[in-house]
Design a protein around this motif. Structure first.
Motif, PDB file in Angstrom:
ATOM      1  N   UNK A  72       6.640  -3.612  -1.976  1.00  0.00           N
ATOM      2  CA  UNK A  72       6.901  -3.487  -0.537  1.00  0.00           C
ATOM      3  C   UNK A  72       6.120  -2.307   0.029  1.00  0.00           C
ATOM      4  N   UNK A  73       6.160  -1.159  -0.651  1.00  0.00           N
ATOM      5  CA  UNK A  73       5.404   0.011  -0.183  1.00  0.00           C
ATOM      6  C   UNK A  73       3.919  -0.301  -0.096  1.00  0.00           C
ATOM      7  N   UNK A  74       3.418  -0.964  -1.114  1.00  0.00           N
ATOM      8  CA  UNK A  74       2.002  -1.308  -1.148  1.00  0.00           C
ATOM      9  C   UNK A  74       1.651  -2.280  -0.015  1.00  0.00           C
ATOM     10  N   UNK A  75       2.504  -3.269   0.218  1.00  0.00           N
ATOM     11  CA  UNK A  75       2.249  -4.247   1.283  1.00  0.00           C
ATOM     12  C   UNK A  75       2.282  -3.573   2.652  1.00  0.00           C
ATOM     13  N   UNK A  76       3.223  -2.674   2.869  1.00  0.00           N
ATOM     14  CA  UNK A  76       3.301  -1.960   4.147  1.00  0.00           C
ATOM     15  C   UNK A  76       2.096  -1.042   4.307  1.00  0.00           C
ATOM     16  N   UNK A  77       1.671  -0.424   3.226  1.00  0.00           N
ATOM     17  CA  UNK A  77       0.532   0.488   3.284  1.00  0.00           C
ATOM     18  C   UNK A  77      -0.749  -0.243   3.669  1.00  0.00           C
ATOM     19  N   UNK A 126       5.332 -10.690   4.566  1.00  0.00           N
ATOM     20  CA  UNK A 126       5.912 -11.827   3.854  1.00  0.00           C
ATOM     21  C   UNK A 126       4.868 -12.482   2.938  1.00  0.00           C
ATOM     22  N   UNK A 127       3.642 -12.696   3.450  1.00  0.00           N
ATOM     23  CA  UNK A 127       2.578 -13.304   2.633  1.00  0.00           C
ATOM     24  C   UNK A 127       2.247 -12.430   1.430  1.00  0.00           C
ATOM     25  N   UNK A 128       2.151 -11.134   1.654  1.00  0.00           N
ATOM     26  CA  UNK A 128       1.825 -10.219   0.561  1.00  0.00           C
ATOM     27  C   UNK A 128       2.914 -10.241  -0.512  1.00  0.00           C
ATOM     28  N   UNK A 129       4.158 -10.297  -0.086  1.00  0.00           N
ATOM     29  CA  UNK A 129       5.259 -10.314  -1.058  1.00  0.00           C
ATOM     30  C   UNK A 129       5.326 -11.644  -1.794  1.00  0.00           C
ATOM     31  N   UNK A 130       5.015 -12.748  -1.088  1.00  0.00           N
ATOM     32  CA  UNK A 130       5.003 -14.056  -1.749  1.00  0.00           C
ATOM     33  C   UNK A 130       3.880 -14.132  -2.780  1.00  0.00           C
ATOM     34  N   UNK A 131       2.709 -13.582  -2.444  1.00  0.00           N
ATOM     35  CA  UNK A 131       1.594 -13.563  -3.408  1.00  0.00           C
ATOM     36  C   UNK A 131       1.970 -12.751  -4.643  1.00  0.00           C
TER      37      UNK A 131
END
Length: 196
Positions: A137-142, A188-193
């Motif tokens: 999550x941190x990485x996706x938000x970053x 959402x896409x980043x977390x699904x990947x």
């Protein structure tokens, strides 16, 4: 004797239960005593916002202090609403933007995330899984663009309305909602990947 009486008069005019509007009005008149009351009330909210929105938590405490000092200079522009929290977060946003432009230091990393601690995991496997999820999550938000990240943090973790965010960022409300929608979809896409 007169100094003590003047100080006592100021203290009785700005008690700890005074409204934020009254405190900022006193600050706008040159009395910096009420700034301490405002700091006590709101510094942790400002700090939590900055922890989520700033790329380097080593700068956060300095930015919190700078936020309140800048707010003292801008106190006359406060609109008199019930709480000064959106005003103070708006000041913090402007400081972040200024810092990004001046120093080109706004990197895509949020050092602290989440407003409530997660319940303790039941097993070591759960603990490892939770740590992996938080890192994803941190990485996706970053990886979000600066403007999308700011809107996401302001709405999702600071509970600000789209109208408040639009006013603070100086953008149309529709732009705020578009950025928020795009940030959520991208997250959402980043977390699904990452889950595959």
């Amino acid at each position: 004797m007169r100094r003590a009486q003047a100080r006592e008069a100021r203290e009785t005019q700005t008690p700890r239960d005074a409204t934020d509007a009254a405190l900022l009005a006193a600050v706008a008149q040159g009395d910096l005593g009420p700034l301490g009351v405002l700091f006590d009330r709101h510094h942790e909210h400002v700090r939590q916002f900055l922890l989520r929105a700033a790329p380097n938590d080593a700068d956060v405490d300095d930015l919190v202090q700078e936020t309140f000092l800048t707010a003292a200079r801008a106190a006359a522009s406060f609109d008199g609403r019930e709480t000064a929290r959106p005003f103070l977060i708006g000041v913090a946003v402007q400081l972040l933007r200024r810092r990004r432009r001046a120093f080109a230091r706004l990197r895509a990393l949020i050092e602290s995330f989440g407003s409530a601690p997660a319940p303790p995991p039941a097993t070591p496997e759960d603990e490892a899984s939770l740590a992996e999820d938080e890192a994803r999550i941190r990485s996706a938000i970053a990886r979000l663009g600066d403007e999308r990240r700011l809107v996401l943090v302001m709405v999702e973790w600071n509970g600000m309305s789209g109208v408040e965010v639009a006013r603070l960022l100086g953008t149309p409300v529709g732009t705020v909602w578009r950025r928020l929608h795009e940030a959520r979809a991208e997250l959402r896409r980043a977390l699904e990947r990452g889950a595959r």
